[in-house]
Design a protein around this motif. Structure first.
Motif, PDB file in Angstrom:
ATOM      1  N   CYS A  31       0.836  -1.208   0.000  1.00 56.77           N
ATOM      2  CA  CYS A  31       0.000   0.000   0.000  1.00 56.77           C
ATOM      3  C   CYS A  31       0.867   1.253   0.000  1.00 56.77           C
ATOM      4  O   CYS A  31       0.616   2.206  -0.746  1.00 56.77           O
ATOM      5  CB  CYS A  31      -0.925   0.004   1.219  1.00 56.77           C
ATOM      6  N   ASP A  32       1.885   1.266   0.853  1.00 56.64           N
ATOM      7  CA  ASP A  32       2.780   2.430   0.933  1.00 56.64           C
ATOM      8  C   ASP A  32       3.485   2.670  -0.395  1.00 56.64           C
ATOM      9  O   ASP A  32       3.604   3.809  -0.858  1.00 56.64           O
ATOM     10  CB  ASP A  32       3.811   2.225   2.040  1.00 56.64           C
ATOM     11  N   ALA A  33       3.961   1.598  -0.999  1.00 57.63           N
ATOM     12  CA  ALA A  33       4.669   1.724  -2.274  1.00 57.63           C
ATOM     13  C   ALA A  33       3.738   2.232  -3.373  1.00 57.63           C
ATOM     14  O   ALA A  33       4.136   3.036  -4.224  1.00 57.63           O
ATOM     15  CB  ALA A  33       5.275   0.382  -2.667  1.00 57.63           C
ATOM     16  N   MET A  34       2.489   1.780  -3.351  1.00 60.66           N
ATOM     17  CA  MET A  34       1.539   2.238  -4.360  1.00 60.66           C
ATOM     18  C   MET A  34       1.221   3.717  -4.169  1.00 60.66           C
ATOM     19  O   MET A  34       1.104   4.476  -5.143  1.00 60.66           O
ATOM     20  CB  MET A  34       0.262   1.398  -4.300  1.00 60.66           C
ATOM     21  N   ASN A  59      -0.187  -2.798  -7.855  1.00 54.90           N
ATOM     22  CA  ASN A  59      -1.568  -3.248  -7.689  1.00 54.90           C
ATOM     23  C   ASN A  59      -1.596  -4.762  -7.526  1.00 54.90           C
ATOM     24  O   ASN A  59      -2.201  -5.298  -6.593  1.00 54.90           O
ATOM     25  CB  ASN A  59      -2.402  -2.808  -8.897  1.00 54.90           C
ATOM     26  N   SER A  60      -0.926  -5.464  -8.429  1.00 52.90           N
ATOM     27  CA  SER A  60      -0.885  -6.930  -8.324  1.00 52.90           C
ATOM     28  C   SER A  60      -0.118  -7.362  -7.082  1.00 52.90           C
ATOM     29  O   SER A  60      -0.456  -8.370  -6.453  1.00 52.90           O
ATOM     30  CB  SER A  60      -0.259  -7.539  -9.575  1.00 52.90           C
ATOM     31  N   ARG A  61       0.919  -6.609  -6.718  1.00 55.56           N
ATOM     32  CA  ARG A  61       1.702  -6.950  -5.526  1.00 55.56           C
ATOM     33  C   ARG A  61       0.812  -6.996  -4.284  1.00 55.56           C
ATOM     34  O   ARG A  61       0.943  -7.901  -3.447  1.00 55.56           O
ATOM     35  CB  ARG A  61       2.820  -5.935  -5.345  1.00 55.56           C
ATOM     36  N   PHE A  62      -0.101  -6.051  -4.156  1.00 55.75           N
ATOM     37  CA  PHE A  62      -0.978  -6.042  -2.984  1.00 55.75           C
ATOM     38  C   PHE A  62      -1.876  -7.274  -2.979  1.00 55.75           C
ATOM     39  O   PHE A  62      -2.029  -7.944  -1.954  1.00 55.75           O
ATOM     40  CB  PHE A  62      -1.845  -4.779  -2.964  1.00 55.75           C
ATOM     41  N   HIS A  63      -2.471  -7.579  -4.109  1.00 57.90           N
ATOM     42  CA  HIS A  63      -3.402  -8.708  -4.161  1.00 57.90           C
ATOM     43  C   HIS A  63      -2.701 -10.032  -3.884  1.00 57.90           C
ATOM     44  O   HIS A  63      -3.260 -10.909  -3.207  1.00 57.90           O
ATOM     45  CB  HIS A  63      -4.117  -8.731  -5.508  1.00 57.90           C
ATOM     46  N   ALA A  81      -6.102   5.651  -7.997  1.00 58.04           N
ATOM     47  CA  ALA A  81      -6.289   6.279  -6.690  1.00 58.04           C
ATOM     48  C   ALA A  81      -7.430   5.585  -5.938  1.00 58.04           C
ATOM     49  O   ALA A  81      -7.340   5.364  -4.721  1.00 58.04           O
ATOM     50  CB  ALA A  81      -6.578   7.770  -6.840  1.00 58.04           C
ATOM     51  N   ARG A  82      -8.467   5.234  -6.675  1.00 60.56           N
ATOM     52  CA  ARG A  82      -9.576   4.493  -6.061  1.00 60.56           C
ATOM     53  C   ARG A  82      -9.097   3.133  -5.594  1.00 60.56           C
ATOM     54  O   ARG A  82      -9.447   2.685  -4.487  1.00 60.56           O
ATOM     55  CB  ARG A  82     -10.713   4.336  -7.068  1.00 60.56           C
ATOM     56  N   HIS A 131      -7.606  -0.691  -1.326  1.00 61.61           N
ATOM     57  CA  HIS A 131      -6.578  -1.547  -0.734  1.00 61.61           C
ATOM     58  C   HIS A 131      -6.399  -1.213   0.742  1.00 61.61           C
ATOM     59  O   HIS A 131      -6.294  -2.116   1.591  1.00 61.61           O
ATOM     60  CB  HIS A 131      -5.239  -1.344  -1.453  1.00 61.61           C
ATOM     61  N   ARG A 132      -6.355   0.075   1.056  1.00 62.90           N
ATOM     62  CA  ARG A 132      -6.188   0.502   2.450  1.00 62.90           C
ATOM     63  C   ARG A 132      -7.338  -0.001   3.318  1.00 62.90           C
ATOM     64  O   ARG A 132      -7.141  -0.405   4.475  1.00 62.90           O
ATOM     65  CB  ARG A 132      -6.128   2.024   2.528  1.00 62.90           C
ATOM     66  N   ALA A 133      -8.547   0.040   2.777  1.00 62.05           N
ATOM     67  CA  ALA A 133      -9.704  -0.422   3.549  1.00 62.05           C
ATOM     68  C   ALA A 133      -9.597  -1.916   3.845  1.00 62.05           C
ATOM     69  O   ALA A 133      -9.888  -2.369   4.962  1.00 62.05           O
ATOM     70  CB  ALA A 133     -10.990  -0.122   2.785  1.00 62.05           C
ATOM     71  N   VAL A 134      -9.167  -2.684   2.857  1.00 61.42           N
ATOM     72  CA  VAL A 134      -8.965  -4.127   3.074  1.00 61.42           C
ATOM     73  C   VAL A 134      -7.873  -4.355   4.103  1.00 61.42           C
ATOM     74  O   VAL A 134      -8.012  -5.181   5.013  1.00 61.42           O
ATOM     75  CB  VAL A 134      -8.622  -4.834   1.744  1.00 61.42           C
TER      76      VAL A 134
END
Length: 223
Positions: free
Chosen positions: A115-118, A134-138, A173-174, A179-182
């Protein structure tokens, strides 16, 4: 035990991954003409590995070589995108729920780092890098589930993804906010919220992909 040297990616593999990422994120849009010499210059490598990468992408239907010797980015098959979205809607909410149940500090830290990196990439305006993150977070969420098999399935689905809808439609941005909410739900151990938020996020991505492909088919451009 004797281990051989670790595999280093060839220039052709590097070129392939770079072009695949550009197609998935919409930087190279369906129908767009691409020129070998220009791509090689942009990738800062010779034409040979780029030509190899284009050949592999052509085999996958992601680029099309026309009789007049021009090469264009192939149209993204709506059926394949729909199938990927369907599989994500089954697998990823469950992964988020399991991640919240475990609340493993190391795995949560990995999600937070993504999240921080994104956020940093968004601030710097780097769309290609942001698509990767984006894929890294998932994939971090999938690993946090504690199920190697589930994580493997999620990884396979992501490798088959022809287009990242939120990335291609300019809604990163959305995506970062969702991601932050998850992440917050996983960190607090709220498994129901984690599952629901991931399901909502994957749904938004599916809608964005469908809308993007519709606009492209109608001659529209990225948002």
């Amino acid at each position: 035990m004797s281990l051989g040297p670790a595999h280093a990616p060839t220039k052709s593999e590097v070129a392939y991954q770079a072009l695949l990422r550009a197609i998935r994120t919409g930087e190279l849009a369906p129908g767009q003409r691409v020129v070998l010499a220009t791509l090689a210059e942009q990738l800062e490598m010779s034409q040979t590995p780029v030509r190899d990468a284009l050949s592999l992408l052509a085999e996958q239907g992601l680029v099309v070589r026309r009789p007049n010797h021009t090469t264009v980015i192939g149209g993204q098959p709506a059926e394949r995108s729909s199938e990927v979205s369907m599989l994500r809607s089954i697998l990823e909410p469950e992964a988020a729920m399991l991640a919240a149940m475990r609340k493993d500090p190391g795995d949560v830290a990995g999600m937070a780092a993504a999240c921080d990196a994104m956020d940093r990439a968004l601030a710097d305006g780097g769309p290609s890098a942001t698509g990767d993150l984006n894929s890294r977070f998932h994939l971090a969420v999938a690993r946090a589930s504690g199920s190697p098999l589930l994580a493997d399935f999620v990884g396979r689905v992501w490798r088959q993804m022809p287009l990242e809808g939120l990335t291609a439609s300019g809604q990163l941005a959305r995506a970062a906010r969702e991601h932050r909410a998850v992440l917050d739900a996983v960190e607090t151990g709220d498994r129901d919220a984690a599952r629901a938020l991931m399901a909502e996020h994957v749904g938004h991505a599916a809608e964005a992909t469908e809308d993007y492909l519709r606009r492209v088919s109608q001659g529209g451009t990225r948002a």
